[in-house]
Design a protein around this motif. Structure first.
Motif, PDB file in Angstrom:
ATOM      1  N   ARG A 262     -16.109   3.494  -4.883  1.00 42.32           N
ATOM      2  CA  ARG A 262     -15.229   4.639  -5.086  1.00 42.32           C
ATOM      3  C   ARG A 262     -13.790   4.169  -5.251  1.00 42.32           C
ATOM      4  O   ARG A 262     -13.355   3.219  -4.595  1.00 42.32           O
ATOM      5  N   GLY A 263     -13.074   4.850  -6.129  1.00 38.32           N
ATOM      6  CA  GLY A 263     -11.657   4.586  -6.320  1.00 38.32           C
ATOM      7  C   GLY A 263     -10.824   5.580  -5.525  1.00 38.32           C
ATOM      8  O   GLY A 263     -11.264   6.713  -5.286  1.00 38.32           O
ATOM      9  N   LEU A 264      -9.638   5.169  -5.123  1.00 38.05           N
ATOM     10  CA  LEU A 264      -8.783   6.072  -4.348  1.00 38.05           C
ATOM     11  C   LEU A 264      -8.429   7.324  -5.144  1.00 38.05           C
ATOM     12  O   LEU A 264      -8.183   8.394  -4.561  1.00 38.05           O
ATOM     13  N   HIS A 265      -8.403   7.220  -6.465  1.00 36.76           N
ATOM     14  CA  HIS A 265      -8.079   8.376  -7.298  1.00 36.76           C
ATOM     15  C   HIS A 265      -9.191   9.428  -7.268  1.00 36.76           C
ATOM     16  O   HIS A 265      -8.983  10.562  -7.733  1.00 36.76           O
ATOM     17  N   GLN A 266     -10.349   9.058  -6.726  1.00 34.95           N
ATOM     18  CA  GLN A 266     -11.457  10.005  -6.653  1.00 34.95           C
ATOM     19  C   GLN A 266     -11.471  10.810  -5.359  1.00 34.95           C
ATOM     20  O   GLN A 266     -12.328  11.677  -5.193  1.00 34.95           O
ATOM     21  N   TYR A 267     -10.553  10.538  -4.445  1.00 34.83           N
ATOM     22  CA  TYR A 267     -10.469  11.277  -3.184  1.00 34.83           C
ATOM     23  C   TYR A 267      -9.536  12.475  -3.355  1.00 34.83           C
ATOM     24  O   TYR A 267      -8.491  12.387  -4.004  1.00 34.83           O
ATOM     25  N   ASP A 268      -9.941  13.560  -2.786  1.00 33.96           N
ATOM     26  CA  ASP A 268      -9.127  14.775  -2.816  1.00 33.96           C
ATOM     27  C   ASP A 268      -8.640  15.050  -1.398  1.00 33.96           C
ATOM     28  O   ASP A 268      -9.244  15.815  -0.643  1.00 33.96           O
ATOM     29  N   TRP A 269      -7.545  14.419  -1.033  1.00 37.51           N
ATOM     30  CA  TRP A 269      -7.027  14.546   0.316  1.00 37.51           C
ATOM     31  C   TRP A 269      -6.073  15.725   0.425  1.00 37.51           C
ATOM     32  O   TRP A 269      -5.472  16.165  -0.561  1.00 37.51           O
ATOM     33  N   SER A 270      -5.899  16.157   1.647  1.00 38.69           N
ATOM     34  CA  SER A 270      -4.960  17.241   1.914  1.00 38.69           C
ATOM     35  C   SER A 270      -3.523  16.739   1.789  1.00 38.69           C
ATOM     36  O   SER A 270      -3.270  15.536   1.804  1.00 38.69           O
ATOM     37  N   GLU A 271      -2.577  17.687   1.679  1.00 42.74           N
ATOM     38  CA  GLU A 271      -1.171  17.326   1.595  1.00 42.74           C
ATOM     39  C   GLU A 271      -0.704  16.578   2.842  1.00 42.74           C
ATOM     40  O   GLU A 271       0.132  15.689   2.766  1.00 42.74           O
ATOM     41  N   GLU A 272      -1.266  16.946   3.977  1.00 43.77           N
ATOM     42  CA  GLU A 272      -0.888  16.291   5.232  1.00 43.77           C
ATOM     43  C   GLU A 272      -1.268  14.815   5.220  1.00 43.77           C
ATOM     44  O   GLU A 272      -0.473  13.952   5.615  1.00 43.77           O
ATOM     45  N   VAL A 273      -2.471  14.521   4.759  1.00 37.45           N
ATOM     46  CA  VAL A 273      -2.917  13.129   4.697  1.00 37.45           C
ATOM     47  C   VAL A 273      -2.103  12.353   3.671  1.00 37.45           C
ATOM     48  O   VAL A 273      -1.676  11.213   3.919  1.00 37.45           O
ATOM     49  N   ASN A 274      -1.858  12.971   2.519  1.00 40.08           N
ATOM     50  CA  ASN A 274      -1.056  12.307   1.490  1.00 40.08           C
ATOM     51  C   ASN A 274       0.346  11.977   2.000  1.00 40.08           C
ATOM     52  O   ASN A 274       0.881  10.890   1.752  1.00 40.08           O
ATOM     53  N   ALA A 275       0.951  12.908   2.731  1.00 45.19           N
ATOM     54  CA  ALA A 275       2.293  12.681   3.280  1.00 45.19           C
ATOM     55  C   ALA A 275       2.276  11.549   4.304  1.00 45.19           C
ATOM     56  O   ALA A 275       3.198  10.731   4.360  1.00 45.19           O
ATOM     57  N   GLY A 276       1.224  11.527   5.123  1.00 46.65           N
ATOM     58  CA  GLY A 276       1.112  10.470   6.120  1.00 46.65           C
ATOM     59  C   GLY A 276       0.964   9.098   5.489  1.00 46.65           C
ATOM     60  O   GLY A 276       1.565   8.117   5.944  1.00 46.65           O
ATOM     61  N   VAL A 277       0.169   9.002   4.407  1.00 53.22           N
ATOM     62  CA  VAL A 277      -0.022   7.733   3.721  1.00 53.22           C
ATOM     63  C   VAL A 277       1.280   7.259   3.089  1.00 53.22           C
ATOM     64  O   VAL A 277       1.652   6.080   3.176  1.00 53.22           O
ATOM     65  N   LYS A 278       2.027   8.169   2.458  1.00 57.37           N
ATOM     66  CA  LYS A 278       3.299   7.802   1.833  1.00 57.37           C
ATOM     67  C   LYS A 278       4.301   7.321   2.882  1.00 57.37           C
ATOM     68  O   LYS A 278       5.028   6.352   2.668  1.00 57.37           O
ATOM     69  N   GLU A 279       4.343   8.016   4.023  1.00 56.45           N
ATOM     70  CA  GLU A 279       5.252   7.607   5.096  1.00 56.45           C
ATOM     71  C   GLU A 279       4.887   6.227   5.635  1.00 56.45           C
ATOM     72  O   GLU A 279       5.772   5.391   5.888  1.00 56.45           O
ATOM     73  N   MET A 280       3.607   5.978   5.786  1.00 54.80           N
ATOM     74  CA  MET A 280       3.149   4.676   6.282  1.00 54.80           C
ATOM     75  C   MET A 280       3.541   3.553   5.321  1.00 54.80           C
ATOM     76  O   MET A 280       4.052   2.506   5.732  1.00 54.80           O
ATOM     77  N   LEU A 281       3.344   3.776   4.025  1.00 47.84           N
ATOM     78  CA  LEU A 281       3.695   2.766   3.035  1.00 47.84           C
ATOM     79  C   LEU A 281       5.201   2.507   3.000  1.00 47.84           C
ATOM     80  O   LEU A 281       5.651   1.358   2.923  1.00 47.84           O
ATOM     81  N   ALA A 282       5.992   3.577   3.075  1.00 43.81           N
ATOM     82  CA  ALA A 282       7.447   3.434   3.015  1.00 43.81           C
ATOM     83  C   ALA A 282       7.978   2.671   4.220  1.00 43.81           C
ATOM     84  O   ALA A 282       8.840   1.792   4.093  1.00 43.81           O
ATOM     85  N   THR A 283       7.457   2.973   5.408  1.00 48.58           N
ATOM     86  CA  THR A 283       7.937   2.301   6.624  1.00 48.58           C
ATOM     87  C   THR A 283       7.577   0.825   6.612  1.00 48.58           C
ATOM     88  O   THR A 283       8.411  -0.037   6.924  1.00 48.58           O
ATOM     89  N   ASN A 284       6.350   0.509   6.260  1.00 50.48           N
ATOM     90  CA  ASN A 284       5.940  -0.895   6.213  1.00 50.48           C
ATOM     91  C   ASN A 284       6.702  -1.669   5.143  1.00 50.48           C
ATOM     92  O   ASN A 284       6.969  -2.864   5.300  1.00 50.48           O
ATOM     93  N   HIS A 285       7.069  -0.992   4.069  1.00 53.32           N
ATOM     94  CA  HIS A 285       7.861  -1.659   3.027  1.00 53.32           C
ATOM     95  C   HIS A 285       9.258  -1.989   3.542  1.00 53.32           C
ATOM     96  O   HIS A 285       9.806  -3.057   3.243  1.00 53.32           O
ATOM     97  N   LEU A 286       9.851  -1.104   4.336  1.00 51.46           N
ATOM     98  CA  LEU A 286      11.165  -1.370   4.918  1.00 51.46           C
ATOM     99  C   LEU A 286      11.113  -2.561   5.874  1.00 51.46           C
ATOM    100  O   LEU A 286      12.016  -3.401   5.888  1.00 51.46           O
ATOM    101  N   ILE A 287      10.066  -2.614   6.680  1.00 58.88           N
ATOM    102  CA  ILE A 287       9.901  -3.740   7.603  1.00 58.88           C
ATOM    103  C   ILE A 287       9.743  -5.041   6.819  1.00 58.88           C
ATOM    104  O   ILE A 287      10.357  -6.064   7.136  1.00 58.88           O
ATOM    105  N   TRP A 288       8.938  -5.002   5.793  1.00 58.97           N
ATOM    106  CA  TRP A 288       8.713  -6.184   4.954  1.00 58.97           C
ATOM    107  C   TRP A 288      10.021  -6.630   4.294  1.00 58.97           C
ATOM    108  O   TRP A 288      10.345  -7.818   4.259  1.00 58.97           O
ATOM    109  N   LYS A 289      10.801  -5.680   3.793  1.00 57.12           N
ATOM    110  CA  LYS A 289      12.045  -6.005   3.094  1.00 57.12           C
ATOM    111  C   LYS A 289      13.066  -6.632   4.026  1.00 57.12           C
ATOM    112  O   LYS A 289      13.854  -7.495   3.632  1.00 57.12           O
TER     113      LYS A 289
END
Length: 525
Positions: A262-289
């Motif tokens: 399965r590809g991630l584009h095939q998942y139909d997640w809720s807005e809450e889950v999508n927001a949580g994933v974006k926040e997680m990626l943004a925070t880890n990117h700041l730490i990495w930077k």
């Protein structure tokens, strides 16, 4: 001068001047008496001297050689010879004091080479100067070694970023196959096996990966090592870019078990889950930077080596970070075995699904090399910043860290907890504290999030660190063969050119060399 000679020898010698006014008389010793002295006295003396003189010669030679390092004058050597005192201890003490003074004092520039150092010191014969020069030279060598280790660590870090040309070729060929071959687009799994995807009586395994070759090795090794491969259900989740090649590979290769891609584009997640994933990626990117710009200034230490590992692009990979959303990815599953894509399964692991986790969410091997509670370099204090009050008040720095790579996860128990929410809370707290609560990477926040929710699994089940040069060299062949799962954690992945030949064969033997795409892309085992 007149000689009076008889048959018995020279009796008397009379010396007089020419005028006969004065004379001096000398009486010689009889010849017979002279012969008696030579026979009785001279011979024993010669014997004694023949015995004593070689000893004296050797003693003098040794003393002179020993004196060369301590003094340069004959008076010094003579004093040592007649006094009989060995000054080697005194020389050692003097040299020790000089080295201590050199260590405490300012270290000037050292000699360029050992021969230069010897040449300079033999001309000056100054012990203190010798100590300072030696200390400076050793300090220079130590700095060069540290710099070489740092550069080596950085080069390995950079080498682990790349995607080999052969793997890139494989993805392109498989993507092309997906577009032109209907069989490569066939449904996975076939319709008759779809019901098994949520059947709890089967053994469900999960991989989150964008590496087709690595996924194929994990699946193949697990099936070949399984007693009942028909009971295995593989759930492979990948990104949109890799979905077509991944699907084409498992659709065109015969597999004894059921595989779902399965590809991630095939998942139909809720807005809450999508927001949580974006926040997680943004925070880890700041730490990495934050640590990325420090990379060139890092000295070689175990801690900074860990930073370099965490700065790899894989630490920012969505596939790596999504493991905290496993309940959302598989809402209908109860218990799964999670495998990283850089592992090889060598023995049957079906007993993991029967393992009682005693109410815990996850079962894992703890990184303990020398017995329970003994894990040098792999404690919480090596991952978390215990100078931060929140960290110090909630965790034990001497506690051993558990491992990703192979985990049995009870998704039902997970859903009854607030683990995912706790993970996001720690991310926010770390952001507010200037991103100083833990070292960059996937494992540190997971250690905090799953605190008290990890059930230990026998350490003999998993051998890790096969992607590190020194660690892999220290692992015995018997331990490798006995482990159910081996993990190529570290920069030297087995599909990279920097992979170690001595352990790479454990991975490459599961590469399907007969596959036409493997041959076209010149992928070797």
């Amino acid at each position: 001068m007149k000689f009076y000679i008889s048959t018995k020898g020279i009796k008397r010698v009379t010396i007089s001047n020419g005028e006969g006014k004065g004379s001096a008389k000398t009486t010689a010793v009889a010849a017979g008496a002279g012969r008696r002295i030579s026979a009785r006295t001279v011979f024993p003396v010669m014997v004694v001297l023949g015995i004593v003189l070689p000893f004296l010669f050797v003693r003098i030679a040794i003393l002179m050689l020993e004196s060369a390092a301590a003094c340069s004058s004959l008076e010094c050597a003579g004093w040592r010879f007649f006094s009989g005192v060995d000054t080697s201890l005194e020389l050692r003490d003097e040299l020790t004091r000089a080295l201590i003074e050199a260590n405490d004092g300012n270290v000037n520039e050292g000699a360029g080479s050992f021969n230069e150092l010897v040449k300079e010191m033999t001309s000056k014969q100054d012990l203190k100067a010798f100590a300072f020069k030696t200390k400076a030279m050793l300090s220079q060598l130590e700095r060069k070694v540290q710099l070489a280790r740092q550069q080596e660590s950085v080069y390995w870090h950079l080498a682990s970023h790349g995607i080999p040309k052969s793997l890139h070729c494989l993805c392109l060929k498989l993507a092309e196959e997906y577009s032109v071959n209907a069989m490569a687009r066939s449904r996975l799994p076939p319709p008759e096996f779809v019901s098994r995807l949520v059947d709890p009586t089967f053994h469900h395994l999960v991989l989150l990966t964008d590496n087709v070759l690595a996924a194929s090795v994990v699946v193949t090794s697990t099936i070949e090592s399984s007693i009942n491969p028909e009971k295995l259900i593989f759930h492979i989740v990948t990104d949109k870019k890799t979905y077509a090649p991944m699907h084409a590979w498992f659709a065109t290769n015969s597999i004894k078990s059921v595989v779902e891609v399965r590809g991630l584009h095939q998942y139909d997640w809720s807005e809450e889950v999508n927001a949580g994933v974006k926040e997680m990626l943004a925070t880890n990117h700041l730490i990495w930077k934050q640590y990325y710009n420090k990379e060139k200034d890092l000295d070689y230490t175990q801690e900074n080596s860990r930073y370099l590992e965490a700065l790899r692009p894989s630490s920012l990979s969505l596939m790596n970070q999504l493991r905290i959303y496993l309940p959302e990815l598989f809402p209908d599953l109860k218990k799964i075995v999670f495998l990283d894509d850089d592992v090889v399964v060598q023995h049957d692991i079906s007993f993991l699904w029967e393992l009682d986790l005693n109410g815990k969410v996850i079962g894992s091997v703890f990184k303990s090399w020398c017995g329970d509670g003994c894990c040098p370099g792999s404690k919480y204090i090596n991952y978390l910043n215990f100078s931060h009050p929140l960290v110090a008040s909630n965790f034990d720095g001497d506690q051993c860290a558990w491992l990703y790579g192979m985990n049995i996860i009870d998704l039902e128990t997970w859903r009854r907890t607030n683990i995912t929410e706790t993970y996001h809370q720690w991310l926010k707290l770390n952001l507010k504290s200037g991103m100083t609560m833990w070292n960059p990477g996937v494992l540190p926040p997971a250690l905090m999030t799953f605190e008290g929710q990890v059930h230990p699994i026998s350490s003999s089940m998993l051998v890790t660190d096969l992607g590190y040069r020194h660690q892999s060299a220290e692992i015995s062949k018997e331990k490798l063969e006995a482990a159910a799962v081996i993990h190529f954690s570290g920069p030297a992945k087995p599909w990279l050119e920097i992979g170690f030949p001595e352990v790479r064969s454990l991975w490459s033997r599961y590469v399907n060399i007969s596959n036409k795409f493997i041959g076209r892309c010149r992928i070797t085992g």
